[in-house]
Design a protein around this motif. Structure first.
Motif, mmCIF file in Angstrom:
data_model
loop_
_atom_site.group_PDB
_atom_site.id
_atom_site.type_symbol
_atom_site.label_atom_id
_atom_site.label_comp_id
_atom_site.label_asym_id
_atom_site.label_seq_id
_atom_site.Cartn_x
_atom_site.Cartn_y
_atom_site.Cartn_z
ATOM 1 N N PHE A 44 -9.754 -6.785 -4.843
ATOM 2 C CA PHE A 44 -9.126 -5.901 -3.862
ATOM 3 C C PHE A 44 -7.633 -5.740 -4.166
ATOM 4 O O PHE A 44 -7.075 -4.642 -4.057
ATOM 5 N N LEU A 45 -6.973 -6.843 -4.572
ATOM 6 C CA LEU A 45 -5.560 -6.763 -4.940
ATOM 7 C C LEU A 45 -5.351 -5.775 -6.084
ATOM 8 O O LEU A 45 -4.467 -4.915 -6.014
ATOM 9 N N PHE A 46 -6.161 -5.901 -7.136
ATOM 10 C CA PHE A 46 -5.985 -5.020 -8.287
ATOM 11 C C PHE A 46 -6.332 -3.568 -7.957
ATOM 12 O O PHE A 46 -5.697 -2.642 -8.470
ATOM 13 N N LEU A 47 -7.323 -3.365 -7.094
ATOM 14 C CA LEU A 47 -7.644 -1.998 -6.668
ATOM 15 C C LEU A 47 -6.451 -1.364 -5.958
ATOM 16 O O LEU A 47 -6.109 -0.199 -6.206
ATOM 17 N N LEU A 48 -5.805 -2.132 -5.081
ATOM 18 C CA LEU A 48 -4.649 -1.613 -4.357
ATOM 19 C C LEU A 48 -3.475 -1.357 -5.305
ATOM 20 O O LEU A 48 -2.835 -0.294 -5.245
ATOM 21 N N LEU A 49 -3.177 -2.327 -6.175
ATOM 22 C CA LEU A 49 -2.069 -2.163 -7.108
ATOM 23 C C LEU A 49 -2.294 -0.975 -8.033
ATOM 24 O O LEU A 49 -1.379 -0.173 -8.281
ATOM 25 N N LEU A 50 -3.508 -0.844 -8.548
ATOM 26 C CA LEU A 50 -3.813 0.268 -9.444
ATOM 27 C C LEU A 50 -3.686 1.613 -8.739
ATOM 28 O O LEU A 50 -3.230 2.597 -9.319
ATOM 29 N N SER A 51 -4.083 1.651 -7.475
ATOM 30 C CA SER A 51 -3.958 2.889 -6.707
ATOM 31 C C SER A 51 -2.501 3.263 -6.511
ATOM 32 O O SER A 51 -2.108 4.428 -6.676
#
Length: 288
Positions: A156-163
């Protein structure tokens, strides 16, 4: 000299997380690389990051992604009135890639970030500071709540950062670094590019000074002013980094590798390598 290969031991974890770390004193840093990817986000502070023969002037809101084994140095001008506050995330890029398999567009974007470019991928996210700081704060809070690492939370962290990064990447270059942050000219970059072409030869300050059309004294001083290190230190780091690559990828003898990186005296090469890496060339080859 600090050890150049700063090994980050993840163990069974996907990430090594250091949130909101603070320094109130001058931080010169040192040239080094890791076996995993690193994300560095600057909450507060001014200074520079050196990577791939380029110097980036940095400020609050900047995010750097360093690929595995990419040589870099962080040099911060910190003090009680202007602290250096950052969050760093070291992570296993292969596990992150696997965890993103259900999100193909973000997986492809992430792959381009850490595989598709030379040097650091640099983003000026000062325009979305509140958004990214909330993302990091929320993740840190969840880590304090759950003792065991959660791959769901990590993903979830990486999904948010990538977004956030993808939205900031308006020109599609994967590098939204704001050029108005940089100085017009860095003599240190000219010197580092020259060293990149000539480190396997006999290098003298006279040759470097002639190339940049400066006196020897001024060339040495301006390099230190711009990078926080000496020309000799950078030259040594570049030679040892190349030696590590040759130990990884070839069957050349230690003597042959020393010659190829501009260190023809084998005893001196071994001594310098051990001081920089913490082990001898042969043991490094065996363990890596």
């Amino acid at each position: 000299m600090n050890l150049l290969f700063a090994e980050v031991k993840l163990g069974e974890r996907t990430i090594n997380w250091a949130y909101n770390g603070r320094l109130d004193m001058h931080f010169e840093g040192y040239y080094h690389w890791h076996q995993h990817c690193e994300i560095l986000f600057i909450h507060e502070g001014t200074g520079s990051v050196i990577v791939n023969q380029q110097t980036y002037e940095i400020r609050s809101g900047m995010l750097f992604l360093f690929p595995p084994y990419k040589l870099h140095r962080v040099y911060m001008k910190a003090g009680p009135e202007n602290p250096y506050i950052r969050t760093s995330i070291h992570f296993d890029q292969d596990i992150v890639m696997h965890n993103l398999r259900e999100f193909p567009s973000r997986q492809a974007f992430f792959k381009n970030l850490w595989q598709g470019h030379i040097g650091a991928t640099v983003f000026d996210l000062s325009g979305v500071m509140e958004q990214i700081e909330h993302c990091l704060y929320s993740f840190n809070k969840s880590k304090a709540t759950f003792e065991d690492e959660s791959e769901e939370e990590n993903t979830f962290l990486f999904l948010l950062l990538l977004s956030i990064i993808r939205d900031a990447d308006t020109d599609g270059s994967y590098n939204s670094y704001s050029q108005d942050i940089a100085k017009p000219v860095f003599y240190s970059e000219m010197i580092m590019r020259w060293i990149e072409e000539h480190f396997a030869e006999e290098v003298t300050l006279d040759r470097i000074a002639e190339y940049v059309h400066l006196s020897k004294f001024y060339a040495a001083r301006i390099f230190r002013d711009e990078t926080g290190s000496s020309i000799g230190e950078y030259l040594t780091v570049r030679r040892i980094r190349q030696a590590c690559r040759l130990l990884h990828t070839t069957d050349l003898s230690v003597e042959q590798i020393g010659i190829k990186v501009g260190l023809p005296s084998t005893p001196y090469f071994i001594q310098l390598f051990k001081k920089a890496i913490g082990t001898t060339p042969l043991k490094y080859r065996k363990n890596n």
